[in-house]
Design an enzyme around this catalytic site. Structure first.
Site, PDB file in Angstrom:
ATOM      1  CD  GLN A 156      -3.447  -4.479   6.457  1.00 28.92           C
ATOM      2  OE1 GLN A 156      -3.561  -3.393   5.904  1.00 28.92           O
ATOM      3  NE2 GLN A 156      -3.945  -5.580   5.936  1.00 28.92           N
ATOM      4  CG  ASP A 191      -9.202   0.293   5.664  1.00 28.66           C
ATOM      5  OD1 ASP A 191      -8.979  -0.183   4.530  1.00 28.66           O
ATOM      6  OD2 ASP A 191      -8.417   0.190   6.619  1.00 28.66           O
ATOM      7  CE  LYS A 230      -3.860  -2.342   2.312  1.00 24.88           C
ATOM      8  NZ  LYS A 230      -4.650  -2.575   3.537  1.00 24.88           N
TER       9      LYS A 230
END
Ligand code: GUN
Length: 293
Positions: free
Chosen positions: A96, A119, A52
């Site tokens: 994460q 997200d 990412k």
């Protein structure tokens, strides 16, 4: 049979974002900035977060990787999130998942400023998704929608079967495919571990999204000839012949299913790359919303 190549589709998204960032910089504006928090040293999470961050740099975004110890206290992680929420230089925040046992994922998700929640996991943003309002679409379902658009897969009036009801993939995927969107308007069946006759349900699908995390689960006898197959699985399976000692396997038995499907995503090189494309689009969206305030 069409291979839904994530390298090609994600490259198209990244090229578009790269030129948008170049225009911003040319106009004297700052770059969009993503902050990623990685707790502990789970090998798969390390790989995803590194990818990412690398993709951010590659298209001209700024990025910060914040590493925290596996043993970190929940309060310390929540403090870190609050700091990023308050930092005007940060547009997007991602933590994460999964997180170590001592930390409540729900508390962490709810601590992120919904305006920086790239997200799309905050309940306020999930609520907007359900109501069809503009929001951050979780990156993997977003990437799948972008892939359906790129390859112009027909969805209107089709029967889509989603296997797996996670908050990260299956549930939001089922909402998007059933929504009134360019690649929505499907009739959706959301299947899970308590679904009886799963193979039969799958055989009635025009589109299958497999997101249950069981390698090789979807077999050819579960697939209607000509169906479109989206494989979200990315399980590491031991393989002594592979350089790293493992290889990545999808939830679909690719050799079998590719012989009956009309289109299928490979693993690796399919949905995983689209997830990053979705995240990058969300980060630019967060930047643009903040800049216009
Ligand atoms: N773990 C697996 N998928 C994801 C994702 O899309 N975002 C985050 N933050 N963690 C994940």
């Amino acid at each position: 049979m069409l291979i839904l190549d994530g390298k090609i589709a994600s490259q198209a998204v990244r090229n578009e974002l790269r030129s948008r960032v170049a225009s911003l910089v040319q106009a004297g504006k700052r770059r969009p900035h993503l902050a990623a928090i990685l707790v502990g040293n789970n090998g798969a999470s390390e790989t995803y977060v590194a990818s990412k961050v690398k993709n951010c740099e590659e298209i001209g975004f700024a990025s910060s990787l914040i590493r925290m110890d596996e043993q970190v206290a929940e309060t310390a992680l929540l403090d870190q999130i609050r700091q990023l929420n308050a930092d005007p230089a940060i547009d997007g925040i991602l933590v994460q998942l999964p997180l170590p046992k001592q930390i409540s994922e729900q508390k962490v998700i709810e601590a992120i400023d919904p305006a920086k929640d790239v997200d799309g996991f905050h309940p306020a943003n999930v609520g907007k998704l359900v109501q069809g309002l503009p929001t951050f679409i979780p990156a993997t379902p977003y990437g799948i929608m972008l892939m359906l658009e790129y390859f112009d897969i027909p969805t209107k009036g089709k029967h889509a079967v989603v296997i797996g009801r996670s908050n990260i993939v299956g549930r939001p995927m089922s909402i998007l495919l059933s929504s009134n969107l360019p690649k929505g308007n499907c009739t959706v069946t959301l299947c899970h571990s308590h679904t009886p006759n799963l193979a039969e349900v799958c055989r009635s699908a025009d589109i299958i999204v497999a997101a249950l995390g069981k390698p090789g689960f979807v077999k050819a006898n579960m697939v209607k000839p000509g169906a479109v197959i989206i494989d979200v699985g990315i399980t590491r399976v031991t393989d002594p012949t592979a350089a790293k000692g493992f290889r990545i396997k999808g939830d679909v038995d690719y050799p079998e299913v590719s012989a009956v499907a009309s289109a299928i995503t490979p693993v690796p090189g399919g949905v995983g790359l689209m997830t990053i494309a979705g995240l990058l689009k969300n980060t630019l969206q967060a930047y643009e919303q903040r800049e216009s305030e």
